[in-house]
Design an enzyme around this catalytic site. Structure first.
Site, PDB file in Angstrom:
ATOM      1  N   TRP A   1       0.848  -1.184   0.000  1.00 29.46           N
ATOM      2  CA  TRP A   1       0.000   0.000   0.000  1.00 29.46           C
ATOM      3  C   TRP A   1       0.892   1.246   0.000  1.00 29.46           C
ATOM      4  O   TRP A   1       1.875   1.295   0.746  1.00 29.46           O
ATOM      5  CB  TRP A   1      -0.907   0.021   1.245  1.00 29.46           C
ATOM      6  CG  TRP A   1      -1.654   1.305   1.326  1.00 29.46           C
ATOM      7  CD1 TRP A   1      -2.845   1.599   0.730  1.00 29.46           C
ATOM      8  CD2 TRP A   1      -1.232   2.505   1.995  1.00 29.46           C
ATOM      9  NE1 TRP A   1      -3.187   2.901   0.981  1.00 29.46           N
ATOM     10  CE2 TRP A   1      -2.214   3.485   1.758  1.00 29.46           C
ATOM     11  CE3 TRP A   1      -0.118   2.856   2.760  1.00 29.46           C
ATOM     12  CZ2 TRP A   1      -2.127   4.784   2.251  1.00 29.46           C
ATOM     13  CZ3 TRP A   1      -0.026   4.149   3.254  1.00 29.46           C
ATOM     14  CH2 TRP A   1      -1.027   5.091   3.008  1.00 29.46           C
TER      15      TRP A   1
ATOM     16  N   ASP B   1      -2.689   5.434  -3.270  1.00 28.90           N
ATOM     17  CA  ASP B   1      -3.108   6.481  -2.343  1.00 28.90           C
ATOM     18  C   ASP B   1      -1.969   7.465  -2.103  1.00 28.90           C
ATOM     19  O   ASP B   1      -2.173   8.507  -1.490  1.00 28.90           O
ATOM     20  CB  ASP B   1      -3.516   5.862  -0.996  1.00 28.90           C
ATOM     21  CG  ASP B   1      -4.953   5.352  -1.030  1.00 28.90           C
ATOM     22  OD1 ASP B   1      -5.660   5.637  -2.012  1.00 28.90           O
ATOM     23  OD2 ASP B   1      -5.372   4.682  -0.071  1.00 28.90           O
TER      24      ASP B   1
ATOM     25  N   TRP C   1     -14.902   2.879  -7.588  1.00 31.59           N
ATOM     26  CA  TRP C   1     -15.235   1.564  -7.013  1.00 31.59           C
ATOM     27  C   TRP C   1     -14.053   1.113  -6.176  1.00 31.59           C
ATOM     28  O   TRP C   1     -13.027   0.717  -6.715  1.00 31.59           O
ATOM     29  CB  TRP C   1     -15.519   0.579  -8.144  1.00 31.59           C
ATOM     30  CG  TRP C   1     -15.951  -0.784  -7.713  1.00 31.59           C
ATOM     31  CD1 TRP C   1     -15.209  -1.715  -7.062  1.00 31.59           C
ATOM     32  CD2 TRP C   1     -17.236  -1.376  -7.925  1.00 31.59           C
ATOM     33  NE1 TRP C   1     -15.939  -2.847  -6.848  1.00 31.59           N
ATOM     34  CE2 TRP C   1     -17.203  -2.668  -7.376  1.00 31.59           C
ATOM     35  CE3 TRP C   1     -18.418  -0.940  -8.533  1.00 31.59           C
ATOM     36  CZ2 TRP C   1     -18.299  -3.536  -7.421  1.00 31.59           C
ATOM     37  CZ3 TRP C   1     -19.498  -1.804  -8.583  1.00 31.59           C
ATOM     38  CH2 TRP C   1     -19.435  -3.085  -8.022  1.00 31.59           C
ATOM     39  N   ASP C   2     -14.237   1.138  -4.862  1.00 31.30           N
ATOM     40  CA  ASP C   2     -13.102   0.873  -3.976  1.00 31.30           C
ATOM     41  C   ASP C   2     -13.173  -0.545  -3.407  1.00 31.30           C
ATOM     42  O   ASP C   2     -14.213  -1.218  -3.470  1.00 31.30           O
ATOM     43  CB  ASP C   2     -13.105   1.910  -2.846  1.00 31.30           C
ATOM     44  CG  ASP C   2     -11.713   2.210  -2.330  1.00 31.30           C
ATOM     45  OD1 ASP C   2     -10.812   1.389  -2.539  1.00 31.30           O
ATOM     46  OD2 ASP C   2     -11.532   3.263  -1.711  1.00 31.30           O
TER      47      ASP C   2
HETATM   48  C1  GLA Z   1      -9.191   4.129   0.027  1.00 34.98           C
HETATM   49  C2  GLA Z   1      -8.957   4.872  -1.253  1.00 34.98           C
HETATM   50  C3  GLA Z   1      -8.908   6.350  -0.989  1.00 34.98           C
HETATM   51  C4  GLA Z   1     -10.209   6.783  -0.355  1.00 34.98           C
HETATM   52  C5  GLA Z   1     -10.459   5.968   0.904  1.00 34.98           C
HETATM   53  C6  GLA Z   1     -11.815   6.241   1.468  1.00 34.98           C
HETATM   54  O1  GLA Z   1      -8.119   4.240   0.884  1.00 34.98           O
HETATM   55  O2  GLA Z   1      -7.787   4.427  -1.865  1.00 34.98           O
HETATM   56  O3  GLA Z   1      -8.681   7.065  -2.166  1.00 34.98           O
HETATM   57  O4  GLA Z   1     -11.245   6.625  -1.264  1.00 34.98           O
HETATM   58  O5  GLA Z   1     -10.374   4.579   0.641  1.00 34.98           O
HETATM   59  O6  GLA Z   1     -12.068   5.471   2.584  1.00 34.98           O
END
Ligand code: GLA
Length: 748
Positions: free
Chosen positions: A196, A543, A472-473
């Site tokens: 991550w 992220d 879409w996460d």
């Molecule tokens: C993940 C995504 C972020 C954001 C958060 C929201 O970490 O990668 O961009 O959308 O979730 O909880």
């Protein structure tokens, strides 16, 4: 173009040749893959001469010249026949053993590429497909191998399907998607690992008589090991060396290996991660492995160019495929969970004033979600405290401002503290007592009732809010993969069924909402793969939005993916992931090498900074076609340097110079470009940056000089030279240069 010439099969793309044959015994012998060969009528010259096998090896005599499979390059392999390398297929037959003897049965050349059952696959267009059928008589199995040759992008795809024609069930323990046996072991296998926040970190491992294995075990394609991998010669660079690129169109756990044998050969395998996998195949049923794609190029540039073309033309699809992607403003790093309608509208208004086109409401809008410990699953309940008028009301207000509305969802997940979980505690994947990730559990996506629930729930949400864009996460990995819906002897199917279920949901939603722009996110880049790209034309690569980290990450991602697939945002400084500060212009320049967005509280910025952002967005829109869809060149080996995006008509280009770290008294910089017309004259200028005063370049030069030698840039600050025309560039400093073809050649 694909031809069958007697027992030989010849696949030719514009720049590559792939050849194999059926041996006298009915095995598929791999002969060649690489640079296109001018082959005469007789392909026999490609066949290694042999007939003996030494020492303790074993082989086959029946039916023709003897063949020792331990030392034969093969298209597919299975255990028990004398080939000691890792196998392509392992099937436990009704007799309890795994001896499967697949021999050639028939072949046909298809004008249309057959779809893969339940799986996404590349669009064939006018590409031909070769289908080779092998039979295993004892167990009553048929193995179909499909090869599609994409001529103009020099890509060949493969897929495999196993059909149980016997009367008894069998268990598939592995069915890979691709096997390429190389004649030689002098290769490096480069995989893209990380975690991550640090996706796409390359790992170079020399191949040899042992094995190099990689892949993911997270149930996702994974930020820890991307399914794009390369095999290349030791000294390969951007412009030279044998470079093979391999992709898997799959979003679950995957496997890659390059294993050498005792005879100087190297086997590359790619497919579903076999560890923990098994699939019971009843009589009459079939199992299809995901599609794999491969290319060869002389140098990394050529290899990447092939893959970029392939992905753009044959993987991406639908309404958004070639359309300009909107500049967005996202609420996440602006407010995280702490927002109300007023604040969102303020951010949207500010974004609109600066030129943004799409407002994305990220996490925190549903249930009672004020932190990441609740409400996932409650998609039809809006957080009334934050959005008293409901989702539709907010979306309409955003649209009234002249922005499109975008929405974040994480449908595969459920919080223990949610109405969905209270209603269906048995819908989770794994046992109740399990390792927990980000305070959430995972829905067992393999189950049709859960797929149906998600399709209907999301349809309701999308019809209500009418989003133009959906993020879409999927924020945790699969750990305990026990499925309440499967009997004990089918538990090995749960992970693959999860992926198939996800694909079914996406297939249906994309069909119902063909104009929604979906962006795939999985805690950042945990699911950057060609399977997802068949449904969602863009991914949130990471992220981590720190300019330096992103520059490196995008550089390495570009080996396998084109820049039109990754979202890249300008965020606050100091950066929230690394605490590093970076100039606003550098944050923009790096994000502009992808699909531009802003993810910071615009209200916290100075007037000057806002003006700079307005200028950035205007610039990006002016050059959007080139930045999103232009040909990408990495101008130097290594991440610290220049990138170039070239317009498709070849008349202009943008070159990014990024400097991770400022070195005192550093050598002078020469900018060398690629892909220009040698005889044309180009003008090189510096993009004027908002509020910072900078040196400016204005150089006229021919394409030939620019490409074969380069032009010298102004001197950088070296402890001396605080003057207007010195390049004053600190850590994470950058410049963006414009190269425009001009008719004037004076001063040249
Ligand atoms: C993940 C995504 C972020 C954001 C958060 C929201 O970490 O990668 O961009 O959308 O979730 O909880």
């Amino acid at each position: 173009m694909i031809q069958q010439k007697g027992s030989f099969f010849l696949l030719e793309t514009d720049g590559t040749t792939y050849c194999f044959r059926v041996t006298e015994q009915g095995f598929l012998q791999h002969l060649y893959y690489g640079k296109r060969l001018s082959l005469g009528a007789d392909l026999a010259a490609l066949v290694p001469q042999g007939g003996l096998w030494p020492g303790d090896s074993s082989g086959w005599r029946r039916g023709g010249p003897a063949i020792c499979l331990e030392d034969t390059a093969l298209e597919v392999s299975a255990p028990g026949l004398g080939d000691l390398r890792e196998p392509f297929a392992v099937v436990r037959t009704a007799a309890g053993d795994t001896l499967t003897d697949f021999r050639f049965e028939s072949a046909e050349i298809l004008a249309e590429k057959p779809p893969l059952e339940g799986l996404p696959s590349s669009l064939g267009g006018d590409a031909q497909t070769l289908r080779v059928t092998l039979t295993e008589r004892r167990a009553g199995l048929r193995l179909e191998l499909c090869y599609t040759a994409f001529d103009s992008c020099d890509v060949i795809t493969r897929s495999a399907r196993l059909v149980n024609l016997g009367g008894q069930p069998v268990t598939v323990l592995r069915l890979m998607s691709n096997q390429v046996d190389f004649y030689g072991q002098d290769y490096i296998m480069t995989t893209f690992n990380g975690a991550w926040g640090r996706e796409f970190e390359p790992t170079r491992t020399p191949c040899g008589p042992g094995g190099v294995t990689g892949g993911s075990r997270t149930g996702t394609s994974s930020s820890k090991a991307n399914p794009f991998v390369m095999l290349h010669s030791q000294a390969a660079s951007e412009v030279q060396g044998h470079c093979y690129g391999f992709h898997l169109l799959y979003s679950g756990s995957h496997y890659e290996c390059a294993c050498g044998n005792a005879y100087g050969k190297l086997r590359f395998l790619q497919g579903i991660q076999p560890e923990g996998f098994s699939w019971r195949l009843e009589a009459g049923e079939s199992f299809t492995a995901p599609e794999a794609a491969m290319t060869w190029g002389w140098g990394f540039s050529a290899m990447s160019r092939n893959l970029h073309r392939f992905i753009r033309a044959h993987v991406l699809r639908g309404w958004w495929r070639d359309r300009p992607r909107p500049v967005l403003i996202n609420s996440w790093e602006s407010f995280y969970f702490k927002f109300n309608q007023e604040g969102l509208l303020r951010l949207a208004r500010q974004g609109k004033e600066l030129g943004a086109e799409l407002f994305v409401l990220d996490d925190g809008w549903f249930g009672k979600r004020d932190a990441d410990n609740c409400s996932l699953g409650d998609w039809t309940t809006v957080n009334a405290k934050k959005l008293p008028g409901g989702l539709r009301d907010l979306a309409d207000r955003i649209r009234d401002l002249g922005l499109d509305f975008g929405l974040w969802v994480e449908p595969e997940m459920v919080s223990e503290d949610s109405d969905l979980f209270r209603a269906h505690p048995d819908w989770i994947l794994g046992r109740m007592e399990q390792a927990i990730g980000r305070n959430q559990l995972i829905l067992d996506m393999g189950r049709p009732e859960i797929q149906n629930h998600l399709i209907e729930t999301l349809t309701q949400v999308f019809e209500e809010a009418r989003p133009a864009y959906v993020k879409w996460d999927m924020n945790r990995i699969l750990t305990d993969t026990w499925s309440a819906a499967l009997p004990p002897d089918r538990q090995g199917e749960a992970c693959h069924r999860y992926v198939l279920g996800l694909y079914r949901v996406l297939e249906e939603l994309c069909a119902r909402f063909p104009k929604i722009l979906f962006e795939c996110c999985a805690g950042g880049g945990n699911r950057t793969d060609l399977g997802m790209l068949c449904y969602m034309p863009q991914v949130w690569l990471s992220d981590n939005t720190d300019a330096l980290c992103r520059c490196r990450m995008q550089y390495y991602a570009s080996f396998g993916y084109p820049q039109c697939v990754w979202g890249a945002h300008v965020s606050a400084s100091p950066n929230h992931q690394t605490l590093r500060t970076a100039p606003l212009e550098s944050r923009f320049h790096v994000a502009a090498m992808g699909l531009l967005g802003y993810e910071l509280d615009l209200g916290a910025l100075s007037e000057e900074e806002r003006a700079a952002i307005a200028a950035q967005i205007a610039f990006y829109k002016e050059h959007r076609q080139t930045l999103q869809y232009g040909q990408l060149f990495r101008l130097r080996d290594g991440t610290d340097g220049f990138w170039q995006m070239m317009a498709s008509d070849g008349k202009n280009a943008l070159v990014l110079l990024f400097q991770p770290e400022n070195r005192a008294n550093a050598p002078a910089l020469r900018l060398t470009a690629r892909g220009l017309r040698p005889e044309a004259v180009y003008r090189l200028t510096t993009r004027p940056c908002g509020f910072q005063t900078e040196e400016s370049e204005d150089i006229l030069s021919t394409g030939s000089v620019l490409m074969d030698w380069g032009v010298w840039l102004k001197q950088g600050f070296s402890g001396v030279g605080r003057e207007p025309q010195t390049r004053m560039m600190g850590d994470s400093g950058s410049r963006l240069y414009l190269l425009e073809e001009t008719s004037s050649d004076k001063n040249c």
